[in-house]
Design a protein around this motif. Structure first.
Motif, PDB file in Angstrom:
ATOM      1  N   SER A  94      61.336  25.106   4.119  1.00  0.00           N
ATOM      2  CA  SER A  94      60.620  23.984   3.497  1.00  0.00           C
ATOM      3  C   SER A  94      61.168  23.637   2.116  1.00  0.00           C
ATOM      4  CB  SER A  94      59.127  24.300   3.395  1.00  0.00           C
ATOM      5  OG  SER A  94      58.905  25.424   2.566  1.00  0.00           O
ATOM      6  N   SER A  95      61.610  24.661   1.359  1.00  0.00           N
ATOM      7  CA  SER A  95      62.169  24.408   0.032  1.00  0.00           C
ATOM      8  C   SER A  95      63.474  23.621   0.138  1.00  0.00           C
ATOM      9  CB  SER A  95      62.408  25.740  -0.687  1.00  0.00           C
ATOM     10  OG  SER A  95      62.956  25.520  -1.969  1.00  0.00           O
ATOM     11  N   LYS A  98      62.598  20.105   1.242  1.00  0.00           N
ATOM     12  CA  LYS A  98      62.015  19.371   0.119  1.00  0.00           C
ATOM     13  C   LYS A  98      63.106  18.848  -0.805  1.00  0.00           C
ATOM     14  CE  LYS A  98      60.647  21.736  -3.363  1.00  0.00           C
ATOM     15  NZ  LYS A  98      59.922  22.665  -4.258  1.00  0.00           N
ATOM     16  N   LYS A  99      64.089  19.677  -1.092  1.00  0.00           N
ATOM     17  CA  LYS A  99      65.194  19.264  -1.961  1.00  0.00           C
ATOM     18  C   LYS A  99      65.986  18.124  -1.336  1.00  0.00           C
ATOM     19  CE  LYS A  99      69.286  21.002  -4.377  1.00  0.00           C
ATOM     20  NZ  LYS A  99      70.158  22.186  -4.619  1.00  0.00           N
ATOM     21  N   SER A 102      63.907  14.978  -1.649  1.00  0.00           N
ATOM     22  CA  SER A 102      63.853  14.594  -3.060  1.00  0.00           C
ATOM     23  C   SER A 102      65.160  13.949  -3.499  1.00  0.00           C
ATOM     24  CB  SER A 102      63.558  15.832  -3.921  1.00  0.00           C
ATOM     25  OG  SER A 102      63.548  15.495  -5.291  1.00  0.00           O
ATOM     26  N   SER A 133      57.243  16.237  -5.691  1.00  0.00           N
ATOM     27  CA  SER A 133      57.708  17.234  -4.732  1.00  0.00           C
ATOM     28  C   SER A 133      57.984  18.565  -5.399  1.00  0.00           C
ATOM     29  CB  SER A 133      58.976  16.739  -4.023  1.00  0.00           C
ATOM     30  OG  SER A 133      60.044  16.614  -4.950  1.00  0.00           O
ATOM     31  N   MET A 136      55.251  21.001  -4.849  1.00  0.00           N
ATOM     32  CA  MET A 136      55.016  21.547  -3.517  1.00  0.00           C
ATOM     33  C   MET A 136      55.373  23.023  -3.481  1.00  0.00           C
ATOM     34  SD  MET A 136      56.609  18.566  -1.104  1.00  0.00           S
ATOM     35  CE  MET A 136      57.027  19.830   0.089  1.00  0.00           C
ATOM     36  N   SER A 138      57.035  26.256  -2.288  1.00  0.00           N
ATOM     37  CA  SER A 138      58.262  26.496  -1.523  1.00  0.00           C
ATOM     38  C   SER A 138      57.990  27.292  -0.256  1.00  0.00           C
ATOM     39  CB  SER A 138      59.278  27.262  -2.389  1.00  0.00           C
ATOM     40  OG  SER A 138      58.740  28.511  -2.778  1.00  0.00           O
ATOM     41  N   ALA A 145      53.429  21.160   5.544  1.00  0.00           N
ATOM     42  CA  ALA A 145      54.751  20.775   5.059  1.00  0.00           C
ATOM     43  C   ALA A 145      55.229  19.497   5.727  1.00  0.00           C
ATOM     44  CB  ALA A 145      55.758  21.900   5.317  1.00  0.00           C
ATOM     45  N   ASN A 148      54.110  16.385   4.116  1.00  0.00           N
ATOM     46  CA  ASN A 148      54.764  16.083   2.854  1.00  0.00           C
ATOM     47  C   ASN A 148      56.040  15.251   3.030  1.00  0.00           C
ATOM     48  OD1 ASN A 148      52.988  17.487   1.077  1.00  0.00           O
ATOM     49  ND2 ASN A 148      53.874  19.418   1.754  1.00  0.00           N
ATOM     50  N   PHE A 149      56.550  15.162   4.240  1.00  0.00           N
ATOM     51  CA  PHE A 149      57.790  14.428   4.477  1.00  0.00           C
ATOM     52  C   PHE A 149      57.581  13.137   5.275  1.00  0.00           C
ATOM     53  CE2 PHE A 149      59.091  18.999   4.272  1.00  0.00           C
ATOM     54  CZ  PHE A 149      59.665  18.924   3.011  1.00  0.00           C
TER      55      PHE A 149
END
Length: 214
Positions: A94-95, A98-99, A102, A133, A136, A138, A145, A148-149
């Motif tokens: 997920s981290s 997320k990156k 982002s 983000s 959020m 990690s 999760a 979040n996307f």
């Protein structure tokens, strides 16, 4: 009868040789200094010309910023491209995911600014997304999760669609394809079960941005 001492005259040629040596040394230093001055002038002229050429090149580049801050469009795109290099981690880590989202949001915002796109709710959302983000967890997994996307993917499509309509009419079909892929990302399902959709979305978004940058 007293003897008259006659002193022999000392030869003059040693003095002549000495004077010639001194003159030769003086002449050498004069020419050496003049050569150094000429070299420095040439070097300075070359540097000045090169600096002027560089300045002209930079000013003719649309990404040049007089404050030495180059337009971030290319840099943001490169950062995004790097952040999706390991497809096996998308929707699993997920981290990492997320990156990737982002960085994609940053690249889209940079392209929107470069295209002088008017502010909108979607564009403002993406401006804030990198900050949001960061909050959020990690370790967030599963459906939480995934949620979040979902929204950022929709807003990314919206902004890219606006950019395409304004400046890139030939990319309409590509943006439409991206929109269809984004619709398949389901915020009610576990993220790790949607790896194919997320990878497809991120890579298609990369293709659209790359086409806009060419």
């Amino acid at each position: 009868m007293a003897e008259i001492k006659i002193e022999k005259k000392r030869p003059v040629w040693p003095w002549v040789v000495l004077i010639l040596i001194v003159l030769a040394i003086i002449v050498y230093f004069i020419y050496e200094n003049r050569d150094n001055d000429d070299y420095n002038d040439d070097l300075n002229d070359g540097t000045t010309t090169e600096q002027m050429d560089d300045s002209i090149d930079l000013q003719s580049d649309s990404t040049y910023d007089p404050n030495q801050n180059y337009s971030s469009t290319f840099d943001e795109f490169s950062a995004f491209e790097e952040s999706i290099s390991d497809s096996t981690r998308i929707a699993v880590d997920s981290s990492y995911t997320k990156k990737a989202f982002s960085n994609l949001a940053k690249a889209v915002v940079a392209k929107a600014d470069e295209s002088a796109l008017q502010n909108s709710e979607a564009l403002n959302y993406l401006r804030d997304y990198s900050t949001l983000s960061a909050n959020m967890s990690s370790t967030t997994q599963g459906m939480e999760a995934s949620k979040n996307f979902k929204t950022p993917s929709e807003e990314i499509v919206t902004v890219l669609g606006a950019i395409q309509s304004k400046k890139y009419p030939a990319l309409q079909s590509q943006v439409s394809d991206l929109k269809q892929i984004a619709a398949k990302v389901d915020g009610s399902k576990r993220m790790d079960g949607q790896q194919a959709f997320m990878n497809s979305f991120l890579n298609k978004a990369k293709d659209v941005l790359q086409a806009m940058n060419n």
